[in-house]
Design a protein around this motif. Structure first.
Motif, PDB file in Angstrom:
ATOM      1  N   THR A 179      26.510 -30.983  20.618  1.00  0.00           N
ATOM      2  CA  THR A 179      27.788 -31.669  20.417  1.00  0.00           C
ATOM      3  C   THR A 179      27.522 -33.162  20.291  1.00  0.00           C
ATOM      4  OG1 THR A 179      28.023 -31.815  22.816  1.00  0.00           O
ATOM      5  CG2 THR A 179      29.189 -29.997  21.716  1.00  0.00           C
ATOM      6  N   LEU A 180      28.501 -33.867  19.715  1.00  0.00           N
ATOM      7  CA  LEU A 180      28.392 -35.330  19.730  1.00  0.00           C
ATOM      8  C   LEU A 180      28.684 -35.822  21.134  1.00  0.00           C
ATOM      9  CD1 LEU A 180      28.092 -38.086  18.366  1.00  0.00           C
ATOM     10  CD2 LEU A 180      30.478 -37.948  17.673  1.00  0.00           C
ATOM     11  N   HIS A 181      29.617 -35.142  21.816  1.00  0.00           N
ATOM     12  CA  HIS A 181      29.956 -35.544  23.175  1.00  0.00           C
ATOM     13  C   HIS A 181      28.736 -35.391  24.074  1.00  0.00           C
ATOM     14  CE1 HIS A 181      32.014 -35.828  27.004  1.00  0.00           C
ATOM     15  NE2 HIS A 181      33.106 -36.209  26.365  1.00  0.00           N
ATOM     16  N   GLN A 182      28.501 -36.395  24.919  1.00  0.00           N
ATOM     17  CA  GLN A 182      27.345 -36.350  25.813  1.00  0.00           C
ATOM     18  C   GLN A 182      27.530 -35.280  26.881  1.00  0.00           C
ATOM     19  OE1 GLN A 182      29.392 -38.863  25.256  1.00  0.00           O
ATOM     20  NE2 GLN A 182      29.982 -39.944  27.095  1.00  0.00           N
TER      21      GLN A 182
ATOM     22  N   LEU C  37      29.107 -23.282  15.639  1.00  0.00           N
ATOM     23  CA  LEU C  37      29.570 -24.180  16.689  1.00  0.00           C
ATOM     24  C   LEU C  37      28.605 -25.330  16.934  1.00  0.00           C
ATOM     25  CD1 LEU C  37      30.980 -21.494  19.083  1.00  0.00           C
ATOM     26  CD2 LEU C  37      32.286 -23.348  18.077  1.00  0.00           C
ATOM     27  N   LEU C  38      27.394 -25.212  16.369  1.00  0.00           N
ATOM     28  CA  LEU C  38      26.436 -26.311  16.484  1.00  0.00           C
ATOM     29  C   LEU C  38      26.946 -27.494  15.682  1.00  0.00           C
ATOM     30  CD1 LEU C  38      23.038 -24.451  16.026  1.00  0.00           C
ATOM     31  CD2 LEU C  38      24.092 -25.196  18.149  1.00  0.00           C
ATOM     32  N   PHE C  39      27.010 -28.647  16.345  1.00  0.00           N
ATOM     33  CA  PHE C  39      27.511 -29.817  15.648  1.00  0.00           C
ATOM     34  C   PHE C  39      26.410 -30.414  14.755  1.00  0.00           C
ATOM     35  CE2 PHE C  39      28.827 -34.349  15.438  1.00  0.00           C
ATOM     36  CZ  PHE C  39      30.049 -34.145  14.817  1.00  0.00           C
ATOM     37  N   TYR C  40      25.176 -30.252  15.189  1.00  0.00           N
ATOM     38  CA  TYR C  40      24.085 -30.790  14.370  1.00  0.00           C
ATOM     39  C   TYR C  40      22.823 -29.941  14.494  1.00  0.00           C
ATOM     40  CZ  TYR C  40      22.717 -32.855  18.871  1.00  0.00           C
ATOM     41  OH  TYR C  40      22.376 -33.039  20.185  1.00  0.00           O
ATOM     42  N   ILE C 105      23.182 -39.212  15.321  1.00  0.00           N
ATOM     43  CA  ILE C 105      23.521 -38.056  14.490  1.00  0.00           C
ATOM     44  C   ILE C 105      23.836 -38.571  13.092  1.00  0.00           C
ATOM     45  CG2 ILE C 105      25.202 -36.205  14.084  1.00  0.00           C
ATOM     46  CD1 ILE C 105      25.514 -36.120  17.181  1.00  0.00           C
ATOM     47  N   ALA C 123      26.383 -42.673  16.649  1.00  0.00           N
ATOM     48  CA  ALA C 123      25.490 -42.864  17.785  1.00  0.00           C
ATOM     49  C   ALA C 123      25.848 -41.852  18.858  1.00  0.00           C
ATOM     50  CB  ALA C 123      25.631 -44.277  18.323  1.00  0.00           C
ATOM     51  N   LYS C 124      24.837 -41.286  19.511  1.00  0.00           N
ATOM     52  CA  LYS C 124      25.102 -40.346  20.596  1.00  0.00           C
ATOM     53  C   LYS C 124      24.832 -41.059  21.909  1.00  0.00           C
ATOM     54  CE  LYS C 124      23.799 -35.613  21.960  1.00  0.00           C
ATOM     55  NZ  LYS C 124      24.975 -35.351  22.771  1.00  0.00           N
ATOM     56  N   HIS C 125      25.744 -40.896  22.852  1.00  0.00           N
ATOM     57  CA  HIS C 125      25.538 -41.559  24.142  1.00  0.00           C
ATOM     58  C   HIS C 125      24.709 -40.660  25.056  1.00  0.00           C
ATOM     59  CE1 HIS C 125      26.934 -43.179  28.149  1.00  0.00           C
ATOM     60  NE2 HIS C 125      26.389 -44.207  27.546  1.00  0.00           N
ATOM     61  N   ASP C 126      23.865 -41.273  25.876  1.00  0.00           N
ATOM     62  CA  ASP C 126      22.936 -40.482  26.687  1.00  0.00           C
ATOM     63  C   ASP C 126      23.500 -40.116  28.063  1.00  0.00           C
ATOM     64  OD1 ASP C 126      22.943 -42.918  27.860  1.00  0.00           O
ATOM     65  OD2 ASP C 126      20.792 -43.303  27.691  1.00  0.00           O
ATOM     66  N   ALA C 127      24.797 -40.390  28.301  1.00  0.00           N
ATOM     67  CA  ALA C 127      25.451 -40.034  29.564  1.00  0.00           C
ATOM     68  C   ALA C 127      24.891 -40.812  30.751  1.00  0.00           C
ATOM     69  CB  ALA C 127      25.379 -38.526  29.825  1.00  0.00           C
TER      70      ALA C 127
END
Lengths: 230, 49, 145
Positions: A179-182, C37-40, C105, C123-127
């Motif tokens: 997902t794009l969401h982390q 369902l895979l976004f990438y 992504i 950009a993907k955030h790393d949490a």
């Protein structure tokens, strides 16, 4: 025991006694959490100021799922035992649940624009949370469409039970698919990946939001009991 | 108001997305308080007979 | 007054059966649609030819350290999953979180065997959330997790 508390006659005064506690927890922790989150918590190394959106986004997201879970428990009680207080709980919750889901979606979108570079994508996390909003709408529509409250509660309970499969999907979407969401920053292996100075106000806001929900749901249930007694 | 930390009064940039988020949250939560304490009357019909 | 009379047991069992059936149906459906369902896709999946060849798709991974080369608005960089990497070319404004070593992504298509032409970069955030300068205790805390 359980049945005793579930009787409106017992529940009404009990709710009245609990309400001020929930109100003050909400008000005090909310005020401190807001000040702490906006003013005292340090800037994020990567995200700058925009990370402060999480202090309303994350607790709202938790609430959107917690409220639904409490509704699912009530729904089971309604379907199996026809418990009156469970019916009230089910009638009074979906408005608040939909509100928090809406806040989650919009604040997440406002965070996504500067961080990801887009307001919205159709990834599994964002889509399943949007589905939750539609489920809340469906439950609310039944409340509006069926004049008899007991019948309405029973139909709402059925939709709630069916829609409950969406809750684990929201929760684990970030683990099951790309997902794009982390992924989760808090309930993860090895503890939270949020610096303690940023984490404390987040928990305060979460506790404040939960108290807010209990305060209002009890208030709303008391109104329903008053009206059915009148 | 330069004394405030983190450029609170600056509306541009990242900060721009923060205050609308808080404003929206406070408005929606406020509306729910109004709805709970001053409910509409049509909620009263369809009593549990 | 018992909580579980025969009537309640029957209703409870009915509810349990419905719940189990629903969960099973959902599980099977999600399994069937898992691919969609895979976004990438990861660069190694792209290299294995698992990504769609005819239409646009998304590829996600980390921006390889030292791979970013800017030429005006056109930027070249490499997306890696630490197993395979794919070079990317993109023209446009990059999100603020775009940085070497961080998650990204890209949306677009393969142009040639070893170049991904991106129309959009997310950009993907790393949490991870941490202040720019941490006290030693905080550093220790963050490293432990």
């Amino acid at each position: 025991m359980l049945r005793k508390f579930a009787a409106p006659k017992i529940f009404y005064p009990l709710a009245g006694k609990l309400m001020p506690w929930f109100f003050w927890t909400f008000a005090v922790l909310g005020a401190v959490g807001l000040y702490w989150g906006l003013m005292l918590a340090p800037v994020d190394a990567v995200q700058g100021q925009a990370y402060r959106i999480m202090y309303v986004h994350v607790p709202s997201a938790w609430m959107s799922m917690m409220i639904y879970t409490s509704m699912a428990v009530s729904a089971a009680a309604v379907l199996v035992w026809r418990t009156k207080v469970a019916e009230y709980w089910l009638l009074c919750s979906p408005g608040l649940g939909a509100s928090f889901t809406f806040i989650t979606l919009v604040t997440g979108s406002l965070w996504g624009k500067p961080m990801w570079g887009t307001y919205w994508v159709w990834d599994a996390r964002l889509t399943s949370e949007l589905v939750l909003l539609f489920i809340y709408f469906a439950i609310l529509a039944m409340k509006g469409a069926i004049p008899d409250r007991r019948k309405a509660a029973r139909v709402m309970a059925m939709i709630t039970v069916v829609g409950f499969v969406n809750i684990p999907i929201i929760k684990f979407s970030v683990d099951w698919w790309t997902t794009l969401h982390q992924g989760d920053s808090i309930f993860r292996k090895g503890g939270p990946s949020i610096a303690p100075s940023m984490l404390v106000p987040l928990f305060m806001m979460a506790l404040s939001f939960s108290s807010y929900y209990f305060w209002l749901v009890l208030k709303h249930i008391r109104t329903l009991i008053e009206r059915s007694a009148a | 108001m330069t004394g405030f930390p983190h450029g609170f009064w600056r509306m541009g940039g990242f900060w721009m997305y923060v205050w609308p988020s808080y404003a929206l949250t406070i408005i929606v939560m406020g509306l729910n308080i109004l709805a709970a304490y001053w409910p509409k009357n049509d909620d009263a019909d369809g009593d549990d007979a | 007054m018992s909580l579980l009379t025969r009537k309640h047991k029957r209703r409870g069992a009915f509810l349990a059966v419905i719940l189990i059936a629903l969960s099973a149906a959902t599980f099977l459906m999600l399994r069937a649609f898992s691919e969609n369902l895979l976004f990438y896709f990861l660069p190694s999946q792209v290299k294995e030819g698992k990504a769609p060849a005819r239409h646009d798709f998304r590829m996600g991974g980390l921006v390889l350290q030292g791979s970013v080369k800017k030429d005006g608005l056109t930027v070249h960089f490499t997306v890696t999953d630490l197993h395979d990497s794919v070079p990317v070319v993109y023209t446009g404004i990059l999100p603020d979180l775009f940085h070497e070593g961080r998650g990204v992504i890209v949306e677009g298509r393969m142009s040639g065997p070893d170049l991904f032409k991106a129309d959009q970069v997310l950009a993907k955030h790393d949490a991870k959330y941490q202040p720019p300068e941490m006290t030693p205790e905080m550093k220790k805390y963050m490293q432990a997790h």
